[in-house]
Design a protein around this motif. Sequence first.
Motif, short mmCIF file in Angstrom:
data_model
loop_
_atom_site.label_atom_id
_atom_site.label_comp_id
_atom_site.label_asym_id
_atom_site.label_seq_id
_atom_site.Cartn_x
_atom_site.Cartn_y
_atom_site.Cartn_z
N UNK A 127 0.81 -1.17 -0.08
CA UNK A 127 -0.13 -0.15 -0.09
C UNK A 127 0.93 1.25 -0.09
N UNK A 128 1.91 1.30 0.85
CA UNK A 128 2.61 2.51 0.95
C UNK A 128 3.72 2.65 -0.12
N UNK A 129 4.16 1.50 -0.56
CA UNK A 129 5.35 1.48 -1.44
C UNK A 129 4.95 1.74 -2.86
N UNK A 130 3.75 1.29 -3.32
CA UNK A 130 3.42 1.09 -4.72
C UNK A 130 3.15 2.69 -5.33
N UNK A 131 3.08 3.04 -6.66
CA UNK A 131 2.79 4.23 -7.17
C UNK A 131 1.13 4.12 -7.00
N UNK A 132 0.62 5.31 -7.17
CA UNK A 132 -0.76 5.64 -7.20
C UNK A 132 -1.22 6.45 -8.63
N UNK A 133 -2.64 6.60 -8.51
CA UNK A 133 -2.88 7.77 -9.62
C UNK A 133 -2.60 9.14 -9.31
N UNK A 134 -1.86 9.67 -10.14
CA UNK A 134 -1.66 11.20 -10.06
C UNK A 134 -2.76 12.03 -9.68
N UNK A 135 -2.86 12.77 -8.69
CA UNK A 135 -3.89 13.71 -8.50
C UNK A 135 -3.87 14.70 -9.63
N UNK A 136 -5.33 15.30 -9.60
CA UNK A 136 -5.35 16.18 -10.70
C UNK A 136 -6.11 17.37 -10.18
N UNK A 137 -5.66 18.65 -10.63
CA UNK A 137 -6.32 19.91 -10.32
C UNK A 137 -6.54 20.73 -11.58
N UNK A 138 -7.88 20.73 -12.07
CA UNK A 138 -8.14 21.37 -13.27
C UNK A 138 -9.09 22.65 -12.94
N UNK A 139 -8.76 23.70 -13.69
CA UNK A 139 -9.48 24.86 -13.73
C UNK A 139 -9.87 25.07 -15.34
N UNK A 140 -11.14 25.04 -15.20
CA UNK A 140 -11.83 24.83 -17.04
C UNK A 140 -12.93 25.60 -17.12
#
Length: 945
Positions: free
Chosen positions: A454-467
């Motif tokens: 859980x803590x060592x594997x990669x994750x989906x990157x968070x995304x901040x979108x102004x649109x």
Amino acid sequence: MLKKMVLNINNVDRMITFDPEDTLANTLRKLGLTGTKVGCEAGQCGICSVILNGKVIRSCVKKMDKVPENSLVTTIEGVGTPGHLHPLQLSWMVHGGAQCGICTPGFIVSAKGLLDTNPDPTREEVRDWFQKHRNACRCTGYKPQVDSVMDAARVLRGEISMDDLAFKLPEGQTLYNTKSPKPTALAKVTGLCDYGADINMKLPDGVLHLGLAHARISHANLLSVDTSEAEKMPGVYRVLTARDIEGTNRVNGLTFSPTNKSDGLERALLADTKICQYGDVLAIVAADTEAHARAAADAVKAEYEPLYAYMNGLEAVAEDAVEIHPGTPNLYCEMPCIKGGETGGIMEKAAHVVEGGFYVQRQPHLVLEPDVGLAYPDADGGFVVQCKHQFLQAVPLMVADAVGIEPDRIRMILNPAGGSFGSKMSPITEALLLAAVKATGKPVCLHMDYAQQSFFSGKRSTGFFNCRLAADEKGYLQAMEYDFLFDHGAYHDGTSDPLIEKGFRWCGAGLYIPNIRGVGRICASNHAWGTAFRAFGSPQSYMASESLADMLAEKIGMDPLEFRYINTYRPGTTMTSGCEMDVHPFPTLIDMMRPKYKAALERARKEDTPEKRRGVGISLGMYDCSFAAHDTAEIDVELNSDGSITHYSGWHDMGQGADAGAMALAHKAFEPLGLKPENIRLVMNDTAITPFTGAAAGSRSHYMAGKATIDGANKLMDAMRKPDGTYRTYQEMVDENIPVKYRGNASTVGYSEACDYNTMQGDPNPTHTYGVFMSEVEVDAATGKTKVLKMTLTADFGVIGNKLAVDGQVYGGLAQGVGLALSEDFVDPSRDVTLKAQGFPYIKDVPDDIEVEYLETPRPSGPFGSAGCAELSLTSPHVSIVNAIYNATGVRIFELPATPDKVLDGIKALERGEKLPVHEWYYLGSEMNEKLEELRSNPVVGPAH
């Protein structure tokens, strides 16, 4: 202290000697009954289910001192065998209940416990049973499992026979476009498929087990690592730190873009000077047993100078933030999107404009098989790694320099894999294995526990979108502007460049927008590194554009489905990257959805109450089917002496059905020879003997491997063909000195082009997949809790190669969309290390009512008219859920997941007569147009990605 007792295991009395503190699962596995798998080790996944004295239990949390003498134990091996299947096992095969298969034995044993006590259950009783016993699946969306139980029950009641249930290939038909079970299904339903942990258990004596010492801090200067206590621990052979690595100790993150300010070499395999994320590896312990290795790893000590941890990309790009990787700015890549005319004036004059700021969270992959692998020296002075990975050929490129081994001395072999969904595009585990085998000269194996996973594997990157989205008075889209930031976590991992490109491509995809201006950015933080995840880059993008589509439709006064219908792609229109698609199925897919949508709206109207609010939401989604421009793949085919064919491929199987796809494609490609499926042998995923077929990513595998299979088959059949049109036998080929093995090639060169880095316009993918999503939800007005009642998808994947595999991919992706919308998140790496803590969706969280209707538009460039399928179902189902929540309550969710507290806060605000705010992210101190002008004034000169 050991004890002994007699247990009746699978109807046989067995005297066993055991450790009372050990678990029943481990005890059974030591007896060779490795059909009982172990995943979470916390009783939360059910893959270890067995029947103990007539009751289904999770054996990973059942201590042996709590198991009574003479107990009756049933494991998957006692349910049925390959030659004598139980109806549940056959039903699991024909309904596609086993994808990766790691959960399959536990599900079948649990289902047997149900049918032993309730021979005629309803579907809801089956679901209640699996919920009660915590039988978890990440692949299938649960519907195939329920289907399997219902049909198995019919067999047991005598209503149908096993022969009635079994799949039968119609005479004269190939496997293509059928629901044929995957070749590996039999091993999976009988528990005989050995995954990494099973293989590790069965290795010869003398193999060293590895334990990892992790940093329990997210950002710090590393002052020292003390291994002295660990080296004295029982069974320890050696403890490795950064000074023992003979290579550069830097994993190659493979950055390609000339706009990327990093060289991708920021990740230390073993921490040497800095800790950049929680879980960075301080040392590798090699010991005689797994228990000894883990105990010694816990004894490794480190001294730190703590630094402020930027656990959020917005903090990491602040003006006063220090560089996480000295010499590289935290905001390390920015690109523009320029399509059509200038948007500023259009926005000012447009009849209708909407805008907002949207956030998609750090979604965990939540695979049920923790990361495992082994490595050993080979006879030629090289090293072999057996592991779970989605791109075997990339591992040497990324890690060889780090560990000091030449790339051509590394042989990669794929173990049966218990799911990935993108998590195993990262080669870090493999690098650790190679470092250990090189340093010790001995075979080594590694088995992470679920917390490490859980803590060592990669994750989906968070995304901040102004649109911002603009339409004219008739509702036709005119322009879009956006500014987005991906928080890619601590390391590049080979996915930062393509991620930002995906952000450009999928924001607004499905809708024809003639004029677009945007800026895309990506940054580092101290959170878990970003890596590939199913529908890579698109869920963040669609959250913005498909939410705004609903908001704009409402402002105009149009129905959201009809708004999409008038604005979707048709011949003559272009997508966000400026190219026209090869096919245009969206209008038909919307037509297919329209009657279902109207019926859903009527249901919601009738069933809505002040206490239980009902709503319906729509979203469009599409995804590509290749690895950007200039993708390639190879397949080898060989005629054998008995007239059979061997198909060699590097088609990575994470459970999605590479075996089913390869078999169906080969059977279809060799159709002129009249072969039966049993005359085709698959050899897969061993870099020493299989060719380069490429990564299992980007919905490319079926498309690219299929084209290469057809090319190879045609070459072989051309060589076999006699002047009279008949075919030579193997012996005739040998007698005439004609080769019997040929390589098939596939390439997108010539009908795809890379995007221009100065505009992000181009045509990098020759074909796409398309879908219209609809979700029906119920929101509890008192708690804010959302329940998804039904999901509907009309989709086009081209001609479907294996309908069973595609169904499974769709159901699984939709279920992951439910989790993304409502519960899944990885917030605190020191805390969120279990399935429940990360919001895993169990069977009652996912609707049983899933309706999928396919449109099979043949793809001009695809194999037998096919495209791919894996990604589409997770592109935007979450947005249809968010839109449904708004339809039910009037609460617009801008930040995922849509947890009950967020929904309830909105409901209460509306009850107070407050107007809900429209979010916007302010994070860089320069407006989008100012940044766009800066980028335009400094054009990129360099090769395209």
